[in-house]
Design a protein around this motif. Structure first.
Motif, PDB file in Angstrom:
ATOM      1  N   TRP A  80      43.573  45.393  26.695  1.00  0.00           N
ATOM      2  CA  TRP A  80      42.718  45.057  27.836  1.00  0.00           C
ATOM      3  C   TRP A  80      43.532  44.947  29.124  1.00  0.00           C
ATOM      4  O   TRP A  80      43.046  45.307  30.205  1.00  0.00           O
ATOM      5  CB  TRP A  80      41.960  43.757  27.568  1.00  0.00           C
ATOM      6  CG  TRP A  80      40.738  43.956  26.733  1.00  0.00           C
ATOM      7  CD1 TRP A  80      40.557  43.602  25.427  1.00  0.00           C
ATOM      8  CD2 TRP A  80      39.523  44.581  27.156  1.00  0.00           C
ATOM      9  NE1 TRP A  80      39.295  43.967  24.999  1.00  0.00           N
ATOM     10  CE2 TRP A  80      38.639  44.562  26.055  1.00  0.00           C
ATOM     11  CE3 TRP A  80      39.081  45.148  28.347  1.00  0.00           C
ATOM     12  CZ2 TRP A  80      37.355  45.098  26.110  1.00  0.00           C
ATOM     13  CZ3 TRP A  80      37.800  45.680  28.407  1.00  0.00           C
ATOM     14  CH2 TRP A  80      36.962  45.655  27.303  1.00  0.00           C
ATOM     15  N   VAL A  81      44.762  44.456  29.024  1.00  0.00           N
ATOM     16  CA  VAL A  81      45.615  44.363  30.213  1.00  0.00           C
ATOM     17  C   VAL A  81      45.884  45.759  30.783  1.00  0.00           C
ATOM     18  O   VAL A  81      45.921  45.944  32.006  1.00  0.00           O
ATOM     19  CB  VAL A  81      46.936  43.632  29.896  1.00  0.00           C
ATOM     20  CG1 VAL A  81      47.922  43.731  31.062  1.00  0.00           C
ATOM     21  CG2 VAL A  81      46.665  42.159  29.582  1.00  0.00           C
ATOM     22  N   VAL A  82      46.056  46.749  29.910  1.00  0.00           N
ATOM     23  CA  VAL A  82      46.237  48.132  30.370  1.00  0.00           C
ATOM     24  C   VAL A  82      45.017  48.584  31.166  1.00  0.00           C
ATOM     25  O   VAL A  82      45.128  49.143  32.267  1.00  0.00           O
ATOM     26  CB  VAL A  82      46.474  49.089  29.175  1.00  0.00           C
ATOM     27  CG1 VAL A  82      46.476  50.546  29.649  1.00  0.00           C
ATOM     28  CG2 VAL A  82      47.789  48.766  28.481  1.00  0.00           C
ATOM     29  N   VAL A  83      43.822  48.308  30.616  1.00  0.00           N
ATOM     30  CA  VAL A  83      42.577  48.725  31.266  1.00  0.00           C
ATOM     31  C   VAL A  83      42.435  48.067  32.641  1.00  0.00           C
ATOM     32  O   VAL A  83      42.135  48.724  33.643  1.00  0.00           O
ATOM     33  CB  VAL A  83      41.358  48.378  30.373  1.00  0.00           C
ATOM     34  CG1 VAL A  83      40.046  48.656  31.114  1.00  0.00           C
ATOM     35  CG2 VAL A  83      41.402  49.184  29.078  1.00  0.00           C
ATOM     36  N   MET A  84      42.667  46.750  32.709  1.00  0.00           N
ATOM     37  CA  MET A  84      42.451  46.039  33.976  1.00  0.00           C
ATOM     38  C   MET A  84      43.482  46.421  35.029  1.00  0.00           C
ATOM     39  O   MET A  84      43.168  46.475  36.225  1.00  0.00           O
ATOM     40  CB  MET A  84      42.422  44.524  33.741  1.00  0.00           C
ATOM     41  CG  MET A  84      43.716  43.909  33.279  1.00  0.00           C
ATOM     42  SD  MET A  84      43.546  42.134  32.871  1.00  0.00           S
ATOM     43  CE  MET A  84      42.649  42.203  31.325  1.00  0.00           C
ATOM     44  N   THR A  85      44.702  46.716  34.604  1.00  0.00           N
ATOM     45  CA  THR A  85      45.732  47.114  35.563  1.00  0.00           C
ATOM     46  C   THR A  85      45.402  48.473  36.170  1.00  0.00           C
ATOM     47  O   THR A  85      45.561  48.684  37.381  1.00  0.00           O
ATOM     48  CB  THR A  85      47.113  47.145  34.883  1.00  0.00           C
ATOM     49  OG1 THR A  85      47.387  45.835  34.331  1.00  0.00           O
ATOM     50  CG2 THR A  85      48.211  47.480  35.869  1.00  0.00           C
ATOM     51  N   PHE A  97      37.882  40.472  33.341  1.00  0.00           N
ATOM     52  CA  PHE A  97      39.243  40.869  32.999  1.00  0.00           C
ATOM     53  C   PHE A  97      40.185  39.667  32.943  1.00  0.00           C
ATOM     54  O   PHE A  97      41.101  39.621  32.113  1.00  0.00           O
ATOM     55  CB  PHE A  97      39.769  41.883  34.020  1.00  0.00           C
ATOM     56  CG  PHE A  97      39.206  43.269  33.860  1.00  0.00           C
ATOM     57  CD1 PHE A  97      39.011  43.823  32.597  1.00  0.00           C
ATOM     58  CD2 PHE A  97      38.879  44.036  34.974  1.00  0.00           C
ATOM     59  CE1 PHE A  97      38.501  45.108  32.445  1.00  0.00           C
ATOM     60  CE2 PHE A  97      38.371  45.319  34.834  1.00  0.00           C
ATOM     61  CZ  PHE A  97      38.187  45.865  33.567  1.00  0.00           C
ATOM     62  N   GLN A  98      39.966  38.688  33.838  1.00  0.00           N
ATOM     63  CA  GLN A  98      40.850  37.519  33.863  1.00  0.00           C
ATOM     64  C   GLN A  98      40.884  36.825  32.505  1.00  0.00           C
ATOM     65  O   GLN A  98      41.938  36.414  32.026  1.00  0.00           O
ATOM     66  CB  GLN A  98      40.406  36.530  34.943  1.00  0.00           C
ATOM     67  CG  GLN A  98      41.379  35.377  35.153  1.00  0.00           C
ATOM     68  CD  GLN A  98      40.813  34.283  36.038  1.00  0.00           C
ATOM     69  OE1 GLN A  98      39.688  33.819  35.833  1.00  0.00           O
ATOM     70  NE2 GLN A  98      41.572  33.871  37.036  1.00  0.00           N
ATOM     71  N   PHE A 155      40.787  51.065  42.059  1.00  0.00           N
ATOM     72  CA  PHE A 155      39.539  50.672  42.707  1.00  0.00           C
ATOM     73  C   PHE A 155      39.605  49.443  43.610  1.00  0.00           C
ATOM     74  O   PHE A 155      38.649  49.168  44.333  1.00  0.00           O
ATOM     75  CB  PHE A 155      38.446  50.451  41.647  1.00  0.00           C
ATOM     76  CG  PHE A 155      38.098  51.695  40.897  1.00  0.00           C
ATOM     77  CD1 PHE A 155      37.417  52.733  41.519  1.00  0.00           C
ATOM     78  CD2 PHE A 155      38.459  51.845  39.568  1.00  0.00           C
ATOM     79  CE1 PHE A 155      37.096  53.893  40.835  1.00  0.00           C
ATOM     80  CE2 PHE A 155      38.154  53.010  38.869  1.00  0.00           C
ATOM     81  CZ  PHE A 155      37.466  54.036  39.511  1.00  0.00           C
ATOM     82  N   LEU A 156      40.692  48.674  43.576  1.00  0.00           N
ATOM     83  CA  LEU A 156      40.737  47.466  44.411  1.00  0.00           C
ATOM     84  C   LEU A 156      41.411  47.761  45.742  1.00  0.00           C
ATOM     85  O   LEU A 156      42.594  48.119  45.783  1.00  0.00           O
ATOM     86  CB  LEU A 156      41.487  46.332  43.707  1.00  0.00           C
ATOM     87  CG  LEU A 156      41.594  45.038  44.527  1.00  0.00           C
ATOM     88  CD1 LEU A 156      40.222  44.398  44.708  1.00  0.00           C
ATOM     89  CD2 LEU A 156      42.549  44.047  43.866  1.00  0.00           C
TER      90      LEU A 156
END
Length: 526
Positions: free
Chosen positions: A463-468, A295-296, A474-475
């Protein structure tokens, strides 16, 4: 509480000790391993925007660029060259492979010798690149640089997480990312200066000066102490206890020492860490070892930092102005990373991830819209200076959002979540996934810019939407948790607890008893 809300155990016990000057100095020296990575990110984009460099090594790209400017043709495609992107991205492929060898060196010889190997190899690559006569020499030099980056990126974050007191681990670990940003800024300043050198050999100075950060980490690593964790794992128990007293600044270290020994004893039962990391009980750590670096890179940050000068040139800035714009984004990167250092152990990892992701998404939408409004799909336009400056303003806001979230936390979180028995293997996976994704993005960016046009920013925004959302659900929060008690955080998480049986929790009995009460109390508040 929503599914993404997590339990923070409070980290078991806050072991006695303070931040000593010895630890602070060791962490600063070790963090300079980030300089080589940052310097390369900044320097490679700068030299590829210098005409003398393009004329010597990539004349086809230079002719393509001149023709685009002469005919006012498609600005999106004027730098599209697989050979040019191979120059940039070959380093990351080499770093990917090197990180697996670095895992063995880090585990068997200690973290400091892995840093030393990285510095020396990077030094050799800098010499080869500075003296390059042809593209082959350039790419061979890049491969050596990549091996150096692979070794440094594998060992430095682990070293910092192991040396730091739990309550300050975030701050000290982010020193690595701070050095990366300083490396990028120094490279941008050097490119700005060397581009003005008469005779067209300024690019050689830019590439050869990579020897300076390489020498800093190579020489500095020789003076670094081994971490207590590494000493215990390699059988030096007496030295480990002495080192633990020194790094904590107190003689009251028996409790922490016992926990480190217990973690080491369990790690010795694991003869094949690469096979063991696939076990069900390590599923949370393995997931984040892959997901966070993946994701980074899909934030799109390296697109901005690699090609900032190229991007600004595409926006219509002159050569000097495009390099100066890259300097500006480099300064923003450094100051925003400093914000992360000040806040990460107070606000926690999750809040920074979520705020940074929201800010980056908003900026990508605005940047894509501004570029699209002028260039459209044809890629032909004259951009007024004020309009281009407005684009740079939002690029800076985007860089700031990354620099206090996914930038430092992308290295911090993976380095602090692994138990000792799979720590080297886990960090190697993190580095290799990071480098593989960086390679793919670096190799694909210019062709994607040519084909996706301004829609590329929306692609990364999605992708930023997905990772956020992934972080939100989950984190778990890992601030203030001693590194060898991190299993208790996963055990108390709403989702990951299903992968960890009670018999998989092997921290010291006293630690578990202390933490169980906190976990149960926290669960009652969910």
């Amino acid at each position: 509480m929503a599914g993404g809300a997590v339990v923070n155990t409070g980290g078991g016990k806050d072991y006695p000790g303070k931040l000593t000057m010895f630890v602070l100095f060791a962490c600063i020296v070790a963090a300079t391993g980030g300089l080589i990575f940052g310097y390369d990110i900044g320097i490679s984009g700068g030299v590829t925007s210098m005409n003398p460099f393009l004329i010597k090594f990539f004349p086809g790209v230079y002719r393509q660029e001149q023709e685009a400017e002469r005919n006012q043709s498609n600005q999106y495609c004027k730098f599209d060259s697989q050979l040019l992107t191979m120059f940039t991205s070959s380093l990351y492929l080499a770093a990917l492979v090197a990180s697996f060898f670095a895992a063995t060196v880090t585990r068997v010889a200690g973290r400091k010798w892995s840093m030393f190997a990285g510095g020396v190899t990077f030094l050799a690559g800098a010499a080869l690149n500075g003296a390059a006569k042809n593209v082959l020499m350039l790419i061979l030099g890049r491969v050596l640089l990549g091996i150096g980056v692979g070794f440094a990126n594998q060992s430095v974050p682990v070293y910092l997480s192991e040396m730091a007191p739990a309550r300050l681990r975030g701050m000290l670990n982010i020193g690595f990312q701070m050095m990366i940003t300083i490396g990028i800024l120094c490279a941008n300043l050097i490119n700005y200066g060397t581009a003005k050198i008469k005779g067209g050999w300024g690019w050689r100075v830019s590439l050869a000066l990579a020897a300076v950060p390489a020498a800093i980490i190579a020489i500095g690593s020789l003076f670094l102490p081994d971490t207590p964790n590494s000493l215990i794992d390699r059988g030096y128990t007496v030295e480990a206890k002495r080192m633990l007293r020194r790094v904590r600044g107190t003689d009251d270290v028996q409790e922490e020492y016992n926990d480190l020994v217990a973690a080491s004893d369990e790690s010795k039962l694991v003869s094949h860490p690469w096979r063991n990391i696939l076990q069900r009980r390590y599923r949370p750590q393995l997931t984040f070892a892959i997901a966070i670096p993946f994701f980074q890179q899909l934030t799109g940050i390296n697109v901005i930092m690699f090609y900032a000068p190229v991007l600004f040139k595409t926006l219509g800035f002159a050569d000097d102005a495009s390099l100066m714009s890259a300097v500006i984004t480099g300064l923003v990167n450094v100051f925003a990373t400093f914000v992360s250092i000040l806040t990460v152990d107070r606000l926690g990892r999750r809040k920074l991830f979520l705020q940074g992701g929201t800010q980056m998404l908003a900026c990508q939408i605005v940047i894509g819209s501004l570029i699209g409004a002028k260039f459209g799909f044809t890629g032909v336009a004259d951009i007024p200076k004020a309009y281009a400056a407005f684009v740079v303003l939002f690029i800076c806001a985007y860089v700031a959002g990354f620099a206090w979230s996914w930038g430092p936390l992308g290295w911090l979180v993976p380095s602090e979540i692994f138990p000792l028995e799979i720590r080297s293997a886990g960090q190697s996976i993190t580095v290799s996934v990071n480098m593989l994704c960086t390679f793919i993005i670096a190799q694909a960016f210019l062709p994607m810019l040519c084909r996706f046009k301004f829609m590329l920013f929306f692609f990364f925004g999605a992708w930023v939407v997905v990772m956020t959302l992934f972080v939100a659900f989950f984190l778990p929060e890992t601030k203030n948790v001693p590194i060898d008690e991190m299993v208790l955080v996963w055990k108390s998480h709403w989702y990951w607890s299903r992968f960890i049986r009670d018999e998989d929790v092997h921290v010291g009995a006293d630690v578990e008893m202390r933490s169980n009460g906190k976990i149960q109390a926290a669960k009652l508040n969910i």
